[in-house]
Write a protein that holds these residues in place. Sequence first.
Motif, PDB file in Angstrom:
ATOM      1  N   GLU A  70       0.807  -1.214   0.000  1.00  0.00           N
ATOM      2  CA  GLU A  70       0.000   0.000   0.000  1.00  0.00           C
ATOM      3  C   GLU A  70       0.848   1.275   0.000  1.00  0.00           C
ATOM      4  N   GLU A  74       1.035   4.247  -2.937  1.00  0.00           N
ATOM      5  CA  GLU A  74       0.874   5.683  -2.705  1.00  0.00           C
ATOM      6  C   GLU A  74       2.030   6.462  -3.307  1.00  0.00           C
ATOM      7  N   LEU A  77       1.722   6.385  -7.186  1.00  0.00           N
ATOM      8  CA  LEU A  77       0.639   7.140  -7.819  1.00  0.00           C
ATOM      9  C   LEU A  77       0.813   8.647  -7.673  1.00  0.00           C
ATOM     10  N   ALA A  78       1.764   9.069  -6.852  1.00  0.00           N
ATOM     11  CA  ALA A  78       2.059  10.502  -6.809  1.00  0.00           C
ATOM     12  C   ALA A  78       3.010  10.865  -7.945  1.00  0.00           C
ATOM     13  N   SER A  82       0.309   6.034 -14.741  1.00  0.00           N
ATOM     14  CA  SER A  82      -1.139   5.846 -14.784  1.00  0.00           C
ATOM     15  C   SER A  82      -1.537   4.768 -13.782  1.00  0.00           C
ATOM     16  N   ARG A  83      -2.774   4.831 -13.347  1.00  0.00           N
ATOM     17  CA  ARG A  83      -3.251   3.832 -12.393  1.00  0.00           C
ATOM     18  C   ARG A  83      -3.209   2.444 -13.004  1.00  0.00           C
ATOM     19  N   LYS A 256      -9.172   2.524 -10.696  1.00  0.00           N
ATOM     20  CA  LYS A 256      -9.464   3.868 -11.204  1.00  0.00           C
ATOM     21  C   LYS A 256     -10.245   4.697 -10.194  1.00  0.00           C
ATOM     22  N   LYS A 257     -11.047   4.020  -9.368  1.00  0.00           N
ATOM     23  CA  LYS A 257     -11.953   4.766  -8.493  1.00  0.00           C
ATOM     24  C   LYS A 257     -11.461   4.843  -7.061  1.00  0.00           C
ATOM     25  N   LYS A 258     -10.343   4.215  -6.795  1.00  0.00           N
ATOM     26  CA  LYS A 258      -9.935   4.043  -5.402  1.00  0.00           C
ATOM     27  C   LYS A 258      -9.240   5.287  -4.855  1.00  0.00           C
ATOM     28  N   ASP A 259      -9.616   5.666  -3.620  1.00  0.00           N
ATOM     29  CA  ASP A 259      -8.894   6.733  -2.925  1.00  0.00           C
ATOM     30  C   ASP A 259      -7.643   6.133  -2.310  1.00  0.00           C
ATOM     31  N   ILE A 260      -6.527   6.788  -2.525  1.00  0.00           N
ATOM     32  CA  ILE A 260      -5.268   6.248  -2.021  1.00  0.00           C
ATOM     33  C   ILE A 260      -4.905   6.907  -0.696  1.00  0.00           C
TER      34      ILE A 260
ATOM     35  N   LYS B   9     -16.069  16.340  -2.098  1.00  0.00           N
ATOM     36  CA  LYS B   9     -15.591  14.994  -1.798  1.00  0.00           C
ATOM     37  C   LYS B   9     -16.234  14.502  -0.512  1.00  0.00           C
ATOM     38  N   LYS B  45      -4.414  15.835  -2.099  1.00  0.00           N
ATOM     39  CA  LYS B  45      -4.476  14.516  -2.738  1.00  0.00           C
ATOM     40  C   LYS B  45      -5.426  14.525  -3.932  1.00  0.00           C
ATOM     41  N   LEU B  48      -3.591  15.908  -6.829  1.00  0.00           N
ATOM     42  CA  LEU B  48      -2.681  14.922  -7.408  1.00  0.00           C
ATOM     43  C   LEU B  48      -3.398  13.727  -8.032  1.00  0.00           C
ATOM     44  N   LEU B  50      -4.838  11.414  -6.286  1.00  0.00           N
ATOM     45  CA  LEU B  50      -4.775  10.261  -5.381  1.00  0.00           C
ATOM     46  C   LEU B  50      -6.145   9.999  -4.771  1.00  0.00           C
ATOM     47  N   VAL B  51      -6.840  11.084  -4.471  1.00  0.00           N
ATOM     48  CA  VAL B  51      -8.219  10.970  -4.011  1.00  0.00           C
ATOM     49  C   VAL B  51      -9.117  11.279  -5.208  1.00  0.00           C
ATOM     50  N   ILE B  52     -10.106  10.433  -5.415  1.00  0.00           N
ATOM     51  CA  ILE B  52     -11.018  10.627  -6.544  1.00  0.00           C
ATOM     52  C   ILE B  52     -12.207  11.433  -6.039  1.00  0.00           C
ATOM     53  N   PHE B  69      -2.364  11.657 -15.955  1.00  0.00           N
ATOM     54  CA  PHE B  69      -1.237  11.456 -15.031  1.00  0.00           C
ATOM     55  C   PHE B  69       0.019  12.201 -15.450  1.00  0.00           C
ATOM     56  N   ARG B  72       1.517  15.196 -13.579  1.00  0.00           N
ATOM     57  CA  ARG B  72       2.268  15.020 -12.331  1.00  0.00           C
ATOM     58  C   ARG B  72       3.771  15.160 -12.529  1.00  0.00           C
ATOM     59  N   TYR B  77       5.506  16.059  -4.811  1.00  0.00           N
ATOM     60  CA  TYR B  77       4.568  15.946  -3.694  1.00  0.00           C
ATOM     61  C   TYR B  77       5.248  15.284  -2.504  1.00  0.00           C
ATOM     62  N   ARG B  83       5.631   6.994   4.186  1.00  0.00           N
ATOM     63  CA  ARG B  83       5.436   5.545   4.181  1.00  0.00           C
ATOM     64  C   ARG B  83       6.131   4.959   2.962  1.00  0.00           C
TER      65      ARG B  83
END
Lengths: 260, 237
Positions: A70, A74, A77-78, A82-83, A256-260, B9, B45, B48, B50-52, B69, B72, B77, B83
């Motif tokens: 995980e 993170e 994806l920063a 692409s996801r 595609k829809k997931k919050d990271i 959100k 986020k 970026l 990261l949060v949809i 993407f 970016r 960031y 982590r």
Amino acid sequence: MLQILKYSFFDMIRNRWTFVYMGFFLILTVALFLLSNDITKVVLSMTNIILYLTPLLGILFGSMYYYNSEEFIELLLAQPLSRNAVFTGLYLGIASSLSISLILGVGLPMLFFGALSSPELPAVVLLLFLSVVLSIIFSLLSFIIAMKFKNRIKGFGISIFTWLFFAIIYDGIFLLILLLFKDYPLEKATLGLTVFNPIDLSRILLLLNLDESAMMGYTGAVLQKFLGSQLGTYMILITLALWIIIPFLYILRIGKKKDI
Amino acid sequence: MIQVTNLNKRFKKNHVLRDLNLELNQPGITALLGPNGSGKTTLVKSILGLVITDTGQILYDSKETKGQFLYRHQISYLPQIARFPENLTGRELLQLMKSIRPNPVKEEMLLNLFELHKELDKKMSEMSGGTKQKFNLVLCFMYDAPTIILDEPSTGLDPLALIALKAYLIEEKKKGKQILLITHILNLVEELADNVVFILDGKIYYQGGIKELIEKQQVQNLEIAIANILRTDAANS
Ligand SMILES: Nc1ncnc2c1ncn2[C@@H]1O[C@H](COP(=O)(O)OP(=O)(O)OP(=O)(O)O)[C@@H](O)[C@H]1O
Ligand SMILES: [Mg+2]
């Protein structure tokens, strides 16, 4: 994506659990050969073990690896990635290392004990192939579960339940239906039901091609009756392919829809 | 450069960003302030990807960011919590980053700045919190992106590292970069920031200069001004 695959592959290779996994199959296969020198018998006993164990280990390794990645996800994806690339790369990393461990763990002893010159060679190859397919399918399922459930304990619980379902509960329900409706012609319906269980599919495929009709079971016999071995084999292969493609696409969709 | 319109959100029932509008156009350091849980991390986020987000739009350089993407490349960031894959050493982590995103420009200089050479062969899982944060900073700064987003960069840093960080940020600001700085440390804000954005109840409560914010509240300093805003908000809700 290739860099991610490379990284997650090497990460897995360095993981001692991968060695435990490979070592387990290595020892198991060698032990079976030492117990009986007859390769046919070894293949038959391996069949049952592999049909149950590769799904279980695949699903456990898959969720474990996802949860442990995980942080990495993170970080990735920063970056300008692409996801799809991130999740595909990560998945291929675990799928390839599981497959290689299996092929080495089971394949090497088989080679050593003379599989190449034995009439059972096609069965051995098919067994290896199906063990890889089952690991792929169940690690895909484990990714779906891990992506859906942030809570690891819940995720592992559901993973184990999923395995139990396909390995044991499914057959139970299946038998129950057969018993309850034994007065009706159910042959086609049972065929339809089998499609939803990759473990059953693999078993039938193996037995269709092993000339062990006695072990084929009810659905196997029905399948052979309706489709013949060859067409039956193709149908099963196509269904197994769908079992890989659909969950994989679903992973990309969740990704595609997931919050990271 | 960053334009956020009517952003919403929700996490389940928790409506975190409520029709939030924000434009960040000038270069320089903008401090993003707001109480715990007000949605600062969620906002960056979202920027970026990261949060949809549910609804609304985020443009970077006038281009839609949703589902994209490549933009970016323009953003460095620093996540709030450092982590990393735990079984990597610092060196391997940097290696990994470089294989994913080639051409870092300042790696060596940053390792010197934060005195990390001696920590390079430790595993991430065995590093102290502050050391991890320093690696976090190196990973973030080693690419020369025009926009830098920092989520509480000072967490866990010792005074020397903090001085190094501040000096570095001032250098970057002089180069004309756009820096978005989330922090609760108001000294840092007063020392570094050109502007502040204050987020409250999922909306932008204030955007502008520090002096103006203090004057608006009719108090002596930033700390009291912010405390005032928070107290009034708590009383109203
Ligand atoms: N992944 C998530 N799932 C569910 N809720 C979340 C998630 N991330 C954040 N939240 C919720 O959204 C709200 C805003 O959180 P956020 O992390 O953006 O706050 P913040 O302003 O960064 O706070 P802090 O100053 O403590 O870092 C909080 O109520 C938090 O509980
Ligand atoms: Mg935060």
